[in-house]
Design an enzyme around this catalytic site. Structure first.
Site, PDB file in Angstrom:
ATOM      1  N   TYR A 191      13.136   4.405   2.042  1.00  0.00           N
ATOM      2  CA  TYR A 191      13.896   3.422   2.818  1.00  0.00           C
ATOM      3  C   TYR A 191      13.186   2.078   2.950  1.00  0.00           C
ATOM      4  O   TYR A 191      13.700   1.185   3.616  1.00  0.00           O
ATOM      5  CB  TYR A 191      14.184   3.981   4.214  1.00  0.00           C
ATOM      6  N   GLY A 192      12.028   1.943   2.346  1.00  0.00           N
ATOM      7  CA  GLY A 192      11.334   0.669   2.467  1.00  0.00           C
ATOM      8  C   GLY A 192       9.917   0.729   1.927  1.00  0.00           C
ATOM      9  O   GLY A 192       9.542   1.657   1.203  1.00  0.00           O
ATOM     10  N   VAL A 242       0.813  -1.219   0.000  1.00  0.00           N
ATOM     11  CA  VAL A 242       0.000   0.000   0.000  1.00  0.00           C
ATOM     12  C   VAL A 242       0.846   1.268   0.000  1.00  0.00           C
ATOM     13  O   VAL A 242       0.297   2.372  -0.073  1.00  0.00           O
ATOM     14  CB  VAL A 242      -0.969   0.029   1.205  1.00  0.00           C
ATOM     15  N   GLY A 243       2.170   1.139   0.099  1.00  0.00           N
ATOM     16  CA  GLY A 243       3.009   2.327   0.132  1.00  0.00           C
ATOM     17  C   GLY A 243       4.451   2.016  -0.196  1.00  0.00           C
ATOM     18  O   GLY A 243       4.903   0.877  -0.073  1.00  0.00           O
ATOM     19  N   VAL A 294       5.507  -0.269   2.595  1.00  0.00           N
ATOM     20  CA  VAL A 294       4.412  -0.436   3.552  1.00  0.00           C
ATOM     21  C   VAL A 294       3.437  -1.450   2.967  1.00  0.00           C
ATOM     22  O   VAL A 294       3.029  -1.330   1.808  1.00  0.00           O
ATOM     23  CB  VAL A 294       3.683   0.892   3.833  1.00  0.00           C
ATOM     24  N   GLY A 316       8.388   4.036   0.172  1.00  0.00           N
ATOM     25  CA  GLY A 316       9.175   5.186   0.593  1.00  0.00           C
ATOM     26  C   GLY A 316      10.617   5.037   0.194  1.00  0.00           C
ATOM     27  O   GLY A 316      11.010   4.055  -0.455  1.00  0.00           O
ATOM     28  N   LYS A 362       5.193  -1.496   8.052  1.00  0.00           N
ATOM     29  CA  LYS A 362       6.256  -0.735   7.404  1.00  0.00           C
ATOM     30  C   LYS A 362       7.576  -1.488   7.592  1.00  0.00           C
ATOM     31  O   LYS A 362       7.985  -1.755   8.722  1.00  0.00           O
ATOM     32  CB  LYS A 362       6.350   0.671   8.004  1.00  0.00           C
ATOM     33  N   ASP A 419       7.164  18.873   8.719  1.00  0.00           N
ATOM     34  CA  ASP A 419       7.089  18.551   7.289  1.00  0.00           C
ATOM     35  C   ASP A 419       5.675  18.112   6.919  1.00  0.00           C
ATOM     36  O   ASP A 419       5.490  17.159   6.179  1.00  0.00           O
ATOM     37  CB  ASP A 419       8.105  17.458   6.946  1.00  0.00           C
TER      38      ASP A 419
END
EC number: 2.7.11.1
Length: 564
Positions: free
Chosen positions: A180-181, A175-176, A183, A178, A198, A292
């Site tokens: 660095y990895g 589902v995600g 999800v 990033g 994650k 952020d």
């Protein structure tokens, strides 16, 4: 320390396993300090429960001898010269705080377990006594049921000692993605808990010095009890990866909502920005500043309400690489000439903004990031406080109502230019017939959020009192009816997230994959450090295994039986 506690629990288990159903009258402890002796044989050879034994303090002479031994064997040594300097470091303070919380949680959990186990034992004994006295059940049957209960208790005890592992989770879908990895939507096999798992690459985190950000996210997730913040269920690690299993929020993020609606009705925008303020305030109350914030950080739960996530940059400073990159961009555009910011219409700026997000497909997903929502003092590396999050919320409210961010341009460079001279470029949008796109109170709020630190609103209480929120009851906001409620087939429906089997959706992450592969090639196996201290976590709510007892064919549910 830990082994001693485990032995005490084992002693309790041993005492219980020796019980028989010839004499069910267990003597009650005569004082809160009473302890149980191991089970012993009675005169007729049958096993009986251990009798309570009162605590007896040692004599004063023995205590003096004990103190003398301590003073002789553990004489104080001089502290290292840099002790106070090291003790004041943020890394040391974090380890101290995590250690304190760990031991408090450990012993509270252990005492809860022992108390609840004794309560369950009494319930079972009462039930079996009733079976024998009322239904005249034989001792053989009673002992079989007792043995079954003990087996269940031993299973619970074993589960308490097991740390979560990757193999404990069934991966359902991604589902995600990033830097660095990844999800994943996952299910914990033994409890059927649905979570967002994650998985972070340890090598990359250590290579880029991002471990502090991950630890901060872990600390915030474990500390929060607020419904406005995503909760952590499990945290664990292995030699290759770090794992954060969080509650799954199935309605997608606020960015997806904006993409589908283009703009929001004024009442809907007021609802969402109100909930965003509540979520950000919950984070501030924990002592953290997000720094952020952007629409991707706000998720919509199954009931249609907002939850804040992604706390990696709340560690205290944004990474030096990111700040330096943005400062360079600000300097590069210093002398560039762009068309006047106010010459474009609302519709033109809206088209430019959406076209740029499509053509520069990695605009929002880049490792460096875009400046659309970040306060200028953060970008410039200056001192800042928690109100930088208010600046970001002002930008999001602006975008929700007109379809573009207040400083967006036809390119990233132009966006930086607009932000650099924000006092000149922040203008109240007007329609083609020169009517103001915002009401007076809306514009008043935005200009109090997107402002110099000295003129910015200073607290959540000030925000609540502003006329823009006159119709909002913040006390009942989370139980009110939201504008949008996700349509979900079941608890594993991930339809509001990107489809990672779809080439078009995957194209959004091209830059992320490219950079990740480049960094992975640079990382040596020796770059992986030892285990991160204070990372492992297991929540104490929800279904975590059962030690239910069968009463007349039905399972007895005990509120403490989920601890393991």
């Amino acid at each position: 320390m830990f082994s001693r506690s485990d032995r005490e629990v084992d002693d309790l288990a041993g005492n219980m396993s020796h019980l028989g159903f010839y004499d069910l009258n267990i003597p009650k402890p005569t004082s809160p300090q009473a302890q149980y002796r191991p089970a012993r044989k009675s005169e007729n050879g049958r096993l009986t429960p251990g009798l309570p034994r009162s605590y007896k303090p040692c004599d004063s002479d023995d205590q003096d001898t004990f103190k003398n031994r301590i003073s002789l064997n553990h004489s104080p040594k001089k502290l290292p010269k840099d002790f106070h300097e090291r003790a004041s470091q943020s890394k040391t303070q974090r380890v101290v705080n995590v250690c304190q919380l760990y031991f408090l949680d450990y012993y509270c959990d252990m005492f809860d377990y022992v108390i609840s186990r004794r309560q369950r034992t009494k319930q079972v004994l009462r039930y079996l006594e009733q079976q024998r006295s009322v239904k005249n059940v034989s001792n053989k049957v009673l002992n079989e049921e007792w043995a079954l209960y003990l087996q269940r208790e031993h299973e619970v005890l074993r589960k308490r000692r097991l740390k979560p592992k990757h193999k404990d989770f069934q991966i359902l879908t991604q589902v995600g993605q990033g830097g660095y990895g990844q999800v994943y939507l996952a299910k914990k096999k033994d409890s059927d808990e649905i979570c967002a798992l994650k998985i972070l690459n340890k090598k990359l985190l250590f290579k880029l010095n991002e471990t502090n950000h991950v630890l901060t996210e872990r600390d915030i997730l474990t500390t929060t009890r607020s419904d406005w913040l995503v909760k952590l269920l499990y945290a664990f690690q292995d030699p290759e990866s770090l794992y954060l299993a969080m509650e799954f929020v199935p309605g997608g993020d606020f960015r997806t909502l904006l993409i589908n609606t283009r703009i929001l009705k004024s009442g809907h925008a007021r609802f969402y920005i109100s909930e965003m303020f509540c979520a950000v305030n919950a984070l501030h109350e924990l002592g953290y500043t997000h720094r952020d914030l952007k629409p991707e950080n706000f998720l919509i739960d199954a009931t249609g309400h907002i939850k804040l996530t992604d706390f990696g940059l709340a560690a205290g400073t944004v990474s030096n690489e990111r700040i330096e990159s943005m400062k360079i961009r600000l300097e590069e555009v210093k002398n560039l000439e762009f068309p006047a910011f106010t010459e474009r219409s609302i519709e033109d700026r809206r088209k430019i903004y959406h076209n740029m997000r499509k053509t520069e497909i990695n605009y929002a997903n880049s490792m460096v990031g875009s400046p659309d929502y970040m306060a200028l003092e953060v970008l410039e590396g200056k001192k800042y406080d928690f109100t930088v999050d208010y600046w970001s919320l002002g930008c999001m409210l602006f975008e929700s109502l007109v379809g573009y961010t207040p400083f967006s341009g036809s390119s990233t460079n132009e966006t930086y230019e607009n932000l650099r001279y924000w006092k000149k470029t922040l203008r109240r949008p007007r329609t083609e017939d020169r009517r103001a796109a915002f009401s007076d109170r809306t514009w008043d709020l935005i200009t109090r959020l997107i402002a110099d630190p000295i003129n910015r609103v200073r607290s959540f209480e000030q925000v609540r009192k502003m006329s823009y929120f006159a119709e909002i009851n913040f006390e009942t906001l989370r139980t009110s009816s939201p504008p949008f409620i996700p349509q979900l087939d079941d608890e594993t429906d991930a339809g509001y997230f990107d489809d990672f089997t779809n080439e078009e959706d995957m194209a959004k992450y091209a830059d992320v994959f490219k950079r990740q592969n480049k960094l992975s090639a640079m990382v040596d196996d020796s770059a992986v450090d030892s285990k991160l201290v204070g990372f492992t976590f297991r929540h104490r709510d929800g279904k975590q295994g059962s030690s239910g007892i069968l009463y007349n064919g039905s399972e007895h549910s005990d509120p403490f039986s989920t601890f393991y």
